[in-house]
Design a protein around this motif. Sequence first.
Motif, PDB file in Angstrom:
ATOM      1  N   ARG A  33      25.896 -83.813 -19.068  1.00  0.00           N
ATOM      2  CA  ARG A  33      24.773 -84.127 -18.427  1.00  0.00           C
ATOM      3  C   ARG A  33      24.670 -83.466 -16.786  1.00  0.00           C
ATOM      4  N   SER A  34      25.757 -82.725 -16.810  1.00  0.00           N
ATOM      5  CA  SER A  34      26.080 -82.135 -15.534  1.00  0.00           C
ATOM      6  C   SER A  34      25.026 -81.158 -15.294  1.00  0.00           C
ATOM      7  N   SER A  35      24.612 -80.794 -14.080  1.00  0.00           N
ATOM      8  CA  SER A  35      23.605 -79.652 -13.601  1.00  0.00           C
ATOM      9  C   SER A  35      24.352 -78.522 -12.907  1.00  0.00           C
ATOM     10  N   HIS A  36      25.867 -78.724 -12.850  1.00  0.00           N
ATOM     11  CA  HIS A  36      26.575 -77.611 -12.648  1.00  0.00           C
ATOM     12  C   HIS A  36      27.492 -76.936 -13.539  1.00  0.00           C
ATOM     13  N   THR A  37      27.892 -75.865 -13.224  1.00  0.00           N
ATOM     14  CA  THR A  37      28.653 -75.027 -14.231  1.00  0.00           C
ATOM     15  C   THR A  37      30.432 -74.897 -13.735  1.00  0.00           C
ATOM     16  N   VAL A  38      30.511 -75.259 -12.529  1.00  0.00           N
ATOM     17  CA  VAL A  38      32.175 -75.357 -12.266  1.00  0.00           C
ATOM     18  C   VAL A  38      32.494 -76.909 -11.685  1.00  0.00           C
ATOM     19  N   PRO A  39      33.618 -77.276 -11.847  1.00  0.00           N
ATOM     20  CA  PRO A  39      34.139 -78.530 -11.203  1.00  0.00           C
ATOM     21  C   PRO A  39      34.074 -78.655  -9.860  1.00  0.00           C
ATOM     22  N   ILE A  40      33.501 -79.964  -9.402  1.00  0.00           N
ATOM     23  CA  ILE A  40      33.444 -80.247  -7.983  1.00  0.00           C
ATOM     24  C   ILE A  40      34.156 -81.397  -7.667  1.00  0.00           C
ATOM     25  N   PRO A  41      34.772 -81.438  -6.585  1.00  0.00           N
ATOM     26  CA  PRO A  41      35.711 -82.642  -6.147  1.00  0.00           C
ATOM     27  C   PRO A  41      34.580 -83.817  -6.062  1.00  0.00           C
ATOM     28  N   HIS A  42      34.862 -85.012  -6.293  1.00  0.00           N
ATOM     29  CA  HIS A  42      34.103 -86.158  -6.094  1.00  0.00           C
ATOM     30  C   HIS A  42      34.921 -87.206  -5.541  1.00  0.00           C
ATOM     31  N   GLY A  43      34.014 -88.353  -5.127  1.00  0.00           N
ATOM     32  CA  GLY A  43      34.444 -89.300  -4.272  1.00  0.00           C
ATOM     33  C   GLY A  43      34.026 -89.329  -2.855  1.00  0.00           C
ATOM     34  N   GLY A  44      33.194 -88.520  -2.526  1.00  0.00           N
ATOM     35  CA  GLY A  44      32.640 -88.349  -1.107  1.00  0.00           C
ATOM     36  C   GLY A  44      31.843 -89.636  -0.594  1.00  0.00           C
ATOM     37  N   GLY A  45      31.519 -90.561  -1.730  1.00  0.00           N
ATOM     38  CA  GLY A  45      30.870 -91.893  -1.565  1.00  0.00           C
ATOM     39  C   GLY A  45      31.856 -92.832  -0.662  1.00  0.00           C
ATOM     40  N   ILE A  46      33.058 -92.608  -0.803  1.00  0.00           N
ATOM     41  CA  ILE A  46      33.942 -93.200  -0.206  1.00  0.00           C
ATOM     42  C   ILE A  46      33.552 -93.122   1.463  1.00  0.00           C
ATOM     43  N   ALA A  47      33.493 -91.970   2.066  1.00  0.00           N
ATOM     44  CA  ALA A  47      33.271 -91.746   3.249  1.00  0.00           C
ATOM     45  C   ALA A  47      31.863 -92.596   3.624  1.00  0.00           C
ATOM     46  N   VAL A  48      30.831 -92.595   2.797  1.00  0.00           N
ATOM     47  CA  VAL A  48      29.408 -93.342   3.113  1.00  0.00           C
ATOM     48  C   VAL A  48      29.775 -94.981   3.236  1.00  0.00           C
ATOM     49  N   ALA A  49      30.434 -95.201   2.074  1.00  0.00           N
ATOM     50  CA  ALA A  49      30.864 -96.743   2.103  1.00  0.00           C
ATOM     51  C   ALA A  49      31.581 -97.166   3.426  1.00  0.00           C
ATOM     52  N   ILE A  50      32.624 -96.425   3.740  1.00  0.00           N
ATOM     53  CA  ILE A  50      33.520 -96.774   4.778  1.00  0.00           C
ATOM     54  C   ILE A  50      32.408 -96.992   6.231  1.00  0.00           C
ATOM     55  N   THR A  51      32.193 -95.829   6.296  1.00  0.00           N
ATOM     56  CA  THR A  51      31.170 -95.823   7.509  1.00  0.00           C
ATOM     57  C   THR A  51      30.262 -96.876   7.580  1.00  0.00           C
ATOM     58  N   TRP A  52      29.406 -97.119   6.314  1.00  0.00           N
ATOM     59  CA  TRP A  52      28.275 -97.956   6.274  1.00  0.00           C
ATOM     60  C   TRP A  52      28.900 -99.450   6.671  1.00  0.00           C
ATOM     61  N   PHE A  53      29.849 -99.936   5.972  1.00  0.00           N
ATOM     62  CA  PHE A  53      30.522-101.287   6.192  1.00  0.00           C
ATOM     63  C   PHE A  53      31.083-101.220   7.599  1.00  0.00           C
ATOM     64  N   ALA A  54      31.661-100.308   8.190  1.00  0.00           N
ATOM     65  CA  ALA A  54      32.016-100.338   9.601  1.00  0.00           C
ATOM     66  C   ALA A  54      30.814-100.402  10.429  1.00  0.00           C
ATOM     67  N   GLY A  55      29.824 -99.835  10.181  1.00  0.00           N
ATOM     68  CA  GLY A  55      28.552 -99.765  11.079  1.00  0.00           C
ATOM     69  C   GLY A  55      28.137-101.358  11.058  1.00  0.00           C
ATOM     70  N   LEU A  56      27.972-102.029   9.898  1.00  0.00           N
ATOM     71  CA  LEU A  56      27.536-103.152   9.740  1.00  0.00           C
ATOM     72  C   LEU A  56      28.402-104.358  10.499  1.00  0.00           C
ATOM     73  N   ILE A  57      29.643-104.186  10.337  1.00  0.00           N
ATOM     74  CA  ILE A  57      30.849-104.884  11.250  1.00  0.00           C
ATOM     75  C   ILE A  57      30.261-104.878  12.607  1.00  0.00           C
ATOM     76  N   TYR A  58      30.112-103.729  13.136  1.00  0.00           N
ATOM     77  CA  TYR A  58      29.635-103.418  14.643  1.00  0.00           C
ATOM     78  C   TYR A  58      28.440-104.206  14.951  1.00  0.00           C
TER      79      TYR A  58
END
Length: 321
Positions: A33-58
Amino acid sequence: MIYIVLFSISFALTYFIKEYAIKKSLIATVNERSSHTVPIPHGGGIAVAITWFAGLIYLYINNQIEPTLFFAFIIGAVIAVVGFVDDIVELSPKIRMIVFALVGATGLYIIGGLDVLTFGLFDISNTFITSVFAMLLILWYINLTNFIDGIDSYLGVKFIFLSVAGLVIFGADYFAVLGVSVLGFLYWNWHNAKIFMGDVGSTLLGYTIAIITLYYANIQSQNLWIWITLYGVFWFDATMTLVRRKLNGEKLSQAHKKHAYQRLTQAGWSHSKVTLYALGLNVVIFLLVYFIPNIAVSFALSLVLLYVAYRFVDSKKKFES
């Protein structure tokens, strides 16, 4: 000031997650299914989630968001956690769907369900029918958002677009929070991507836009179709691809690269070119929604536009049987 702080949190967290993932070899492997030819780190959505929830709490602390919507958004943290676990150990699809259904039902209950399902000429207010529709929309949005997250910056740009569109049309502060949460990540995800969002981010964003759609539909019934129209590039591609694969007799659970955006990259388009052309399509759809008061007309015109765009993709890369 708060938005600068949130952007900085998202930006810095994504960088540190990227570095940690590289050290611990938490990388997305290349598969069918990949559109990439080399392995890339994943999990960047953690930053999106933490920032999103922090902003919502504010916003909640400062009375800048309705409590019902706040709690409906916050319960999405469960989806983010499950997505994070799935990024690491690959959970069973059944477990994922059970969690999505439970969280979706909880979020739907918190916002009071879906009051009415309007089709212009007639409305449906039967609670059972509207609830089934709402649950299917939540589950479909979670999954299709995950399906569509396949090339650099594509998902991030889409949600920044939705954030700006929501801010312009409805003016709520949480749209700005969502936008800057994704923007900080997008810097590292632009082609060539240094990190992927992963299921932790894509499933959470899918749930979030579903709740937004249903919440605003309860404020004014035609808002349902405003948000469905604005999300059109994603659901049209995912739905058309699903239907065509079904007609081809394919096993729908099997990995593939037949979405329109994937076929454009196979035709030689760069990830950034596909993303920018999709953004242009989104902007045109926004203009239709913004300047045409009758949502039925803007929705119909958007469908025509999306079909023409889809056929254009077919001309660049045939949908293979």
